[in-house]
Design a protein around this motif. Structure first.
Motif, PDB file in Angstrom:
ATOM      1  N   GLN A  94      18.829  22.451 -14.051  1.00 53.61           N
ATOM      2  CA  GLN A  94      17.994  23.475 -14.668  1.00 53.61           C
ATOM      3  C   GLN A  94      16.613  23.386 -14.041  1.00 53.61           C
ATOM      4  N   SER A  95      15.794  24.396 -14.264  1.00 55.44           N
ATOM      5  CA  SER A  95      14.476  24.371 -13.640  1.00 55.44           C
ATOM      6  C   SER A  95      13.397  24.865 -14.582  1.00 55.44           C
ATOM      7  N   LEU A  96      12.192  24.360 -14.337  1.00 48.50           N
ATOM      8  CA  LEU A  96      10.967  24.814 -14.984  1.00 48.50           C
ATOM      9  C   LEU A  96      10.010  25.245 -13.890  1.00 48.50           C
ATOM     10  N   GLY A  97       9.218  26.262 -14.149  1.00 49.90           N
ATOM     11  CA  GLY A  97       8.261  26.718 -13.151  1.00 49.90           C
ATOM     12  C   GLY A  97       6.852  26.687 -13.686  1.00 49.90           C
ATOM     13  N   GLU A  98       5.908  26.364 -12.818  1.00 51.39           N
ATOM     14  CA  GLU A  98       4.491  26.374 -13.164  1.00 51.39           C
ATOM     15  C   GLU A  98       3.722  26.738 -11.903  1.00 51.39           C
ATOM     16  N   SER A  99       3.076  27.887 -11.921  1.00 47.71           N
ATOM     17  CA  SER A  99       2.382  28.375 -10.742  1.00 47.71           C
ATOM     18  C   SER A  99       3.382  28.491  -9.596  1.00 47.71           C
ATOM     19  N   SER A 100       3.123  27.852  -8.480  1.00 49.46           N
ATOM     20  CA  SER A 100       4.043  27.941  -7.336  1.00 49.46           C
ATOM     21  C   SER A 100       5.037  26.794  -7.294  1.00 49.46           C
ATOM     22  N   ILE A 101       5.083  25.976  -8.355  1.00 48.40           N
ATOM     23  CA  ILE A 101       5.912  24.770  -8.357  1.00 48.40           C
ATOM     24  C   ILE A 101       7.148  24.960  -9.224  1.00 48.40           C
ATOM     25  N   ALA A 102       8.293  24.579  -8.687  1.00 48.74           N
ATOM     26  CA  ALA A 102       9.540  24.558  -9.446  1.00 48.74           C
ATOM     27  C   ALA A 102       9.973  23.111  -9.632  1.00 48.74           C
ATOM     28  N   CYS A 103      10.299  22.755 -10.864  1.00 55.56           N
ATOM     29  CA  CYS A 103      10.746  21.401 -11.185  1.00 55.56           C
ATOM     30  C   CYS A 103      12.196  21.473 -11.640  1.00 55.56           C
ATOM     31  N   TRP A 104      13.079  20.781 -10.930  1.00 52.79           N
ATOM     32  CA  TRP A 104      14.508  20.800 -11.243  1.00 52.79           C
ATOM     33  C   TRP A 104      14.902  19.519 -11.957  1.00 52.79           C
ATOM     34  N   TYR A 105      15.726  19.659 -12.961  1.00 52.53           N
ATOM     35  CA  TYR A 105      16.122  18.517 -13.784  1.00 52.53           C
ATOM     36  C   TYR A 105      17.498  18.795 -14.392  1.00 52.53           C
ATOM     37  N   SER A 106      18.052  17.807 -15.050  1.00 48.15           N
ATOM     38  CA  SER A 106      19.302  17.987 -15.796  1.00 48.15           C
ATOM     39  C   SER A 106      19.187  17.269 -17.124  1.00 48.15           C
ATOM     40  N   GLU A 107      19.872  17.781 -18.123  1.00 44.76           N
ATOM     41  CA  GLU A 107      19.878  17.190 -19.452  1.00 44.76           C
ATOM     42  C   GLU A 107      21.177  16.418 -19.656  1.00 44.76           C
ATOM     43  N   SER A 108      21.042  15.189 -20.146  1.00 42.04           N
ATOM     44  CA  SER A 108      22.215  14.366 -20.355  1.00 42.04           C
ATOM     45  C   SER A 108      21.901  13.300 -21.389  1.00 42.04           C
ATOM     46  N   ASP A 109      22.900  12.903 -22.141  1.00 41.21           N
ATOM     47  CA  ASP A 109      22.747  11.809 -23.094  1.00 41.21           C
ATOM     48  C   ASP A 109      22.920  10.454 -22.422  1.00 41.21           C
ATOM     49  N   VAL A 110      23.356  10.481 -21.158  1.00 43.39           N
ATOM     50  CA  VAL A 110      23.592   9.244 -20.421  1.00 43.39           C
ATOM     51  C   VAL A 110      22.396   8.947 -19.530  1.00 43.39           C
ATOM     52  N   VAL A 111      21.836   7.750 -19.662  1.00 39.91           N
ATOM     53  CA  VAL A 111      20.716   7.354 -18.810  1.00 39.91           C
ATOM     54  C   VAL A 111      21.253   7.042 -17.425  1.00 39.91           C
ATOM     55  N   PRO A 112      20.749   7.704 -16.366  1.00 41.21           N
ATOM     56  CA  PRO A 112      21.245   7.437 -15.021  1.00 41.21           C
ATOM     57  C   PRO A 112      20.940   6.012 -14.603  1.00 41.21           C
ATOM     58  N   GLY A 113      21.855   5.448 -13.831  1.00 41.41           N
ATOM     59  CA  GLY A 113      21.666   4.094 -13.344  1.00 41.41           C
ATOM     60  C   GLY A 113      21.604   4.079 -11.839  1.00 41.41           C
ATOM     61  N   ASN A 114      21.992   2.969 -11.248  1.00 45.38           N
ATOM     62  CA  ASN A 114      21.986   2.859  -9.800  1.00 45.38           C
ATOM     63  C   ASN A 114      23.398   2.751  -9.243  1.00 45.38           C
ATOM     64  N   ALA A 115      24.369   3.200 -10.017  1.00 47.23           N
ATOM     65  CA  ALA A 115      25.737   3.190  -9.536  1.00 47.23           C
ATOM     66  C   ALA A 115      25.845   4.074  -8.302  1.00 47.23           C
ATOM     67  N   ARG A 116      26.808   3.781  -7.481  1.00 50.29           N
ATOM     68  CA  ARG A 116      26.939   4.493  -6.206  1.00 50.29           C
ATOM     69  C   ARG A 116      27.058   5.995  -6.416  1.00 50.29           C
ATOM     70  N   ASP A 117      27.854   6.432  -7.376  1.00 56.77           N
ATOM     71  CA  ASP A 117      28.037   7.861  -7.602  1.00 56.77           C
ATOM     72  C   ASP A 117      26.738   8.533  -8.015  1.00 56.77           C
ATOM     73  N   ASP A 118      25.936   7.838  -8.861  1.00 57.02           N
ATOM     74  CA  ASP A 118      24.645   8.387  -9.284  1.00 57.02           C
ATOM     75  C   ASP A 118      23.712   8.531  -8.093  1.00 57.02           C
ATOM     76  N   MET A 119      23.669   7.513  -7.246  1.00 58.39           N
ATOM     77  CA  MET A 119      22.792   7.554  -6.086  1.00 58.39           C
ATOM     78  C   MET A 119      23.190   8.667  -5.131  1.00 58.39           C
ATOM     79  N   LEU A 120      24.495   8.819  -4.896  1.00 57.96           N
ATOM     80  CA  LEU A 120      24.964   9.866  -3.991  1.00 57.96           C
ATOM     81  C   LEU A 120      24.634  11.247  -4.529  1.00 57.96           C
ATOM     82  N   ALA A 121      24.832  11.440  -5.834  1.00 57.71           N
ATOM     83  CA  ALA A 121      24.535  12.742  -6.440  1.00 57.71           C
ATOM     84  C   ALA A 121      23.039  13.035  -6.369  1.00 57.71           C
TER      85      ALA A 121
END
Length: 208
Positions: free
Chosen positions: A20-47
């Motif tokens: 998802q994204s938020l915009g402010e002036s000329s800046i777009a901020c992309w993020y995702s909502e999840s109940d799971v805290v991302p870690g350093n697992a290989r799949d998380d890093m690749l994504a």
């Protein structure tokens, strides 16, 4: 990242959560909502890197460190509103640049069985001096290419970061390669110039 590159957005990010994204002036901020805290697992890093690479191919980005979590979208929106001007200035400054990295490893491995106590410490200091000398040689070899240079020790050696104009990545690699260090050095990149950003812009306040 600067706005206007929505078509570069992958469908999902870390953990498969939709972007998802938020915009402010000329800046777009992309993020995702999840109940799971991302870690350093290989799949998380690749994504994570896949998302960053997709945007970076289209222009400069200021990637948050992984993991970066905020309590809610309102907190992110407030941070973006307060920091959009600073982010815009940094992205404009770094737009024509990329980050190249030189990973230096000790050329030889000291024998821990034969070197103990004082001898081992002296061996360690000698290895650190050698790495520092090689880092200086690398920096001198690309002095006219690297607008900025940072370096720091790692568990297995020394990592050097260079801010290099887009389009001159191969020249950078060639200059390091001719130093003849073989397997004891590795060049990676191009990457977003995260090492040369204000830390507050890649680790926003309110993160957990």
């Amino acid at each position: 990242m600067t706005d206007g590159v929505t078509s570069a957005a992958p469908p999902a990010g870390v953990g498969g959560a939709p972007l998802q994204s938020l915009g402010e002036s000329s800046i777009a901020c992309w993020y995702s909502e999840s109940d799971v805290v991302p870690g350093n697992a290989r799949d998380d890093m690749l994504a994570y890197h896949a998302v960053i690479a997709a945007f970076f191919a289209r222009g400069p980005v200021a990637p948050f460190r992984l993991p970066t979590t905020l309590p809610d979208t309102a907190t992110l929106s407030a941070w973006l509103t307060a920091n959009a001007p600073a982010v815009a200035r940094e992205l404009a400054r770094l737009a024509p640049m990329v980050q190249m990295e030189v990973h230096l490893h000790p050329a030889g491995t000291a024998s821990q069985a034969a070197a103990t106590g004082r001898e081992y410490l002296e061996s360690r200091r000698a290895a650190q001096r050698s790495l520092a000398e090689r880092a200086q040689l690398a920096r001198e070899a690309v002095a006219d290419l690297a607008a900025e240079w940072h370096q720091r020790e790692t568990r297995d050696g020394l990592r050097c970061y260079a801010l290099v104009p887009r389009g001159r990545e191969r020249e950078f690699m060639s200059r390091i390669d001719v130093l003849g260090w073989g397997d004891s050095s590795r060049v990676t990149g191009p990457w977003p110039a995260a090492e040369f950003l204000d830390a507050a812009l890649i680790r926003p306040t309110g993160t957990e």
